[in-house]
Design a protein around this motif. Structure first.
Motif, PDB file in Angstrom:
ATOM      1  N   PRO A  50       0.951  -1.356   0.003  1.00 61.21           N
ATOM      2  CA  PRO A  50       0.002   0.180   0.075  1.00 61.21           C
ATOM      3  C   PRO A  50       0.810   1.078  -0.097  1.00 61.21           C
ATOM      4  CG  PRO A  50      -0.317  -1.057   2.082  1.00 61.21           C
ATOM      5  CD  PRO A  50       0.703  -2.021   1.359  1.00 61.21           C
ATOM      6  N   GLY A  51      -0.020   2.238  -0.524  1.00 61.31           N
ATOM      7  CA  GLY A  51       1.188   3.614  -0.555  1.00 61.31           C
ATOM      8  C   GLY A  51       2.039   3.691  -1.727  1.00 61.31           C
ATOM      9  N   THR A  52       1.907   2.941  -2.562  1.00 62.73           N
ATOM     10  CA  THR A  52       2.671   3.073  -3.942  1.00 62.73           C
ATOM     11  C   THR A  52       1.683   3.537  -4.929  1.00 62.73           C
ATOM     12  OG1 THR A  52       2.236   0.592  -4.423  1.00 62.73           O
ATOM     13  CG2 THR A  52       4.265   1.196  -3.452  1.00 62.73           C
ATOM     14  N   TYR A  77       8.778  -6.698  -8.739  1.00 61.74           N
ATOM     15  CA  TYR A  77       8.542  -5.447  -9.088  1.00 61.74           C
ATOM     16  C   TYR A  77       8.901  -4.678  -7.915  1.00 61.74           C
ATOM     17  CZ  TYR A  77       5.722  -6.575 -13.227  1.00 61.74           C
ATOM     18  OH  TYR A  77       5.085  -6.826 -14.421  1.00 61.74           O
ATOM     19  N   LYS A  78       9.457  -3.358  -8.247  1.00 60.18           N
ATOM     20  CA  LYS A  78       9.771  -2.198  -7.590  1.00 60.18           C
ATOM     21  C   LYS A  78       8.478  -1.340  -7.377  1.00 60.18           C
ATOM     22  CE  LYS A  78      14.512  -1.509  -9.086  1.00 60.18           C
ATOM     23  NZ  LYS A  78      15.299  -0.322  -9.596  1.00 60.18           N
ATOM     24  N   GLY A  79       8.087  -1.127  -6.138  1.00 62.69           N
ATOM     25  CA  GLY A  79       6.940  -0.457  -5.866  1.00 62.69           C
ATOM     26  C   GLY A  79       7.317   1.144  -5.501  1.00 62.69           C
ATOM     27  N   MET A  80       6.987   1.994  -6.428  1.00 65.33           N
ATOM     28  CA  MET A  80       7.465   3.294  -6.396  1.00 65.33           C
ATOM     29  C   MET A  80       6.315   4.372  -5.754  1.00 65.33           C
ATOM     30  SD  MET A  80      10.148   2.844  -7.741  1.00 65.33           S
ATOM     31  CE  MET A  80      11.037   4.380  -8.072  1.00 65.33           C
ATOM     32  N   SER A  81       6.810   5.297  -5.054  1.00 64.58           N
ATOM     33  CA  SER A  81       5.666   6.248  -4.344  1.00 64.58           C
ATOM     34  C   SER A  81       6.579   7.616  -4.463  1.00 64.58           C
ATOM     35  CB  SER A  81       5.649   5.886  -2.821  1.00 64.58           C
ATOM     36  OG  SER A  81       4.683   6.654  -2.135  1.00 64.58           O
ATOM     37  N   ASP A  82       5.833   8.666  -5.124  1.00 67.06           N
ATOM     38  CA  ASP A  82       6.290   9.835  -5.490  1.00 67.06           C
ATOM     39  C   ASP A  82       7.842   9.695  -5.916  1.00 67.06           C
ATOM     40  OD1 ASP A  82       4.052  11.188  -4.707  1.00 67.06           O
ATOM     41  OD2 ASP A  82       4.632  10.891  -2.594  1.00 67.06           O
ATOM     42  N   GLY A  83       8.095   8.826  -7.057  1.00 68.14           N
ATOM     43  CA  GLY A  83       9.479   8.476  -7.589  1.00 68.14           C
ATOM     44  C   GLY A  83      10.246   8.105  -6.748  1.00 68.14           C
ATOM     45  N   SER A  84      10.120   7.624  -5.432  1.00 67.48           N
ATOM     46  CA  SER A  84      11.125   6.911  -4.607  1.00 67.48           C
ATOM     47  C   SER A  84      10.736   5.609  -4.475  1.00 67.48           C
ATOM     48  CB  SER A  84      11.191   7.615  -3.156  1.00 67.48           C
ATOM     49  OG  SER A  84      11.563   8.908  -3.393  1.00 67.48           O
TER      50      SER A  84
END
Length: 192
Positions: A50-52, A77-84
């Motif tokens: 969550p949050g991605t 998979y990489k989970g990204m949040s605001d590009g991070s």
């Protein structure tokens, strides 16, 4: 004798027509089926991490090296949040009681399991199929990747234990094995 040959030819004709229709319909729906499965996998990744806001598959060469080492790891998979980078969603497969069980495990960059989802199984309805229930899957949330996740038959007394499904010990072990596989991959390869 002629009657048997005649019946055999009629049966051959019917099965040939049926096989042709099935092949045609499979060809027509193949793309749509892949699209639906991809969307379901994306939703499952969002659920376990969550949050991605987006997911990117890891580098092809890195994934090939991982797959060569362990062919039971299906996706990373990489989970990204605001590009991070927020964490990883890892799909693994192991043999259960009724067949293969596929599990997506979400792991935050802090080394905590953020969720799991059983996405495919052939387990017994009412027993092993209960591995898809939120009550069972939520037990994994918050467990640290530092220790192996352990299945117990009684109420868990340690922070790395989960309670097995009643009457479905093999399925519980299978799901836990999938989660531990993802945990080990995170510790050995991804968290470096």
């Amino acid at each position: 004798m002629r009657e048997i040959i005649k019946l055999g030819l009629i049966l051959l004709l019917i099965t040939s027509v049926a096989a042709s229709i099935l092949g045609l319909s499979n060809g027509l729906t193949e793309g749509k089926i892949e699209e639906v499965e991809a969307k379901a996998s994306e939703e499952a990744r969002k659920e376990v991490l969550p949050g991605t806001d987006s997911f990117k598959s890891i580098d092809d060469n890195k994934f090939k090296a991982i797959k060569d080492e362990n062919d039971k790891i299906l996706e990373v998979y990489k989970g990204m949040s605001d590009g991070s980078l927020a964490g990883y969603a890892i799909k693994t497969v192991t043999s259960g009681y009724g067949g293969d069980v596929e599990v997506i495990t979400g792991i935050s960059i802090e080394g905590k399991i953020t969720g799991i989802k059983v996405v495919k199984h052939l387990e017994t309805p009412g027993l092993g199929a209960n591995a898809t229930s939120a009550d069972f899957q939520d037990q994994y949330k918050g467990i640290s990747t530092d220790k192996e996740v352990v299945r117990v038959k009684t109420n868990p007394s340690k922070d790395n234990e989960i309670q097995a499904l009643t009457g479905a010990t093999i399925t519980s072990d299978t799901v836990t094995d999938c989660v531990n596989m993802a945990r080990e991959l995170f510790n050995d390869r991804l968290n470096k």
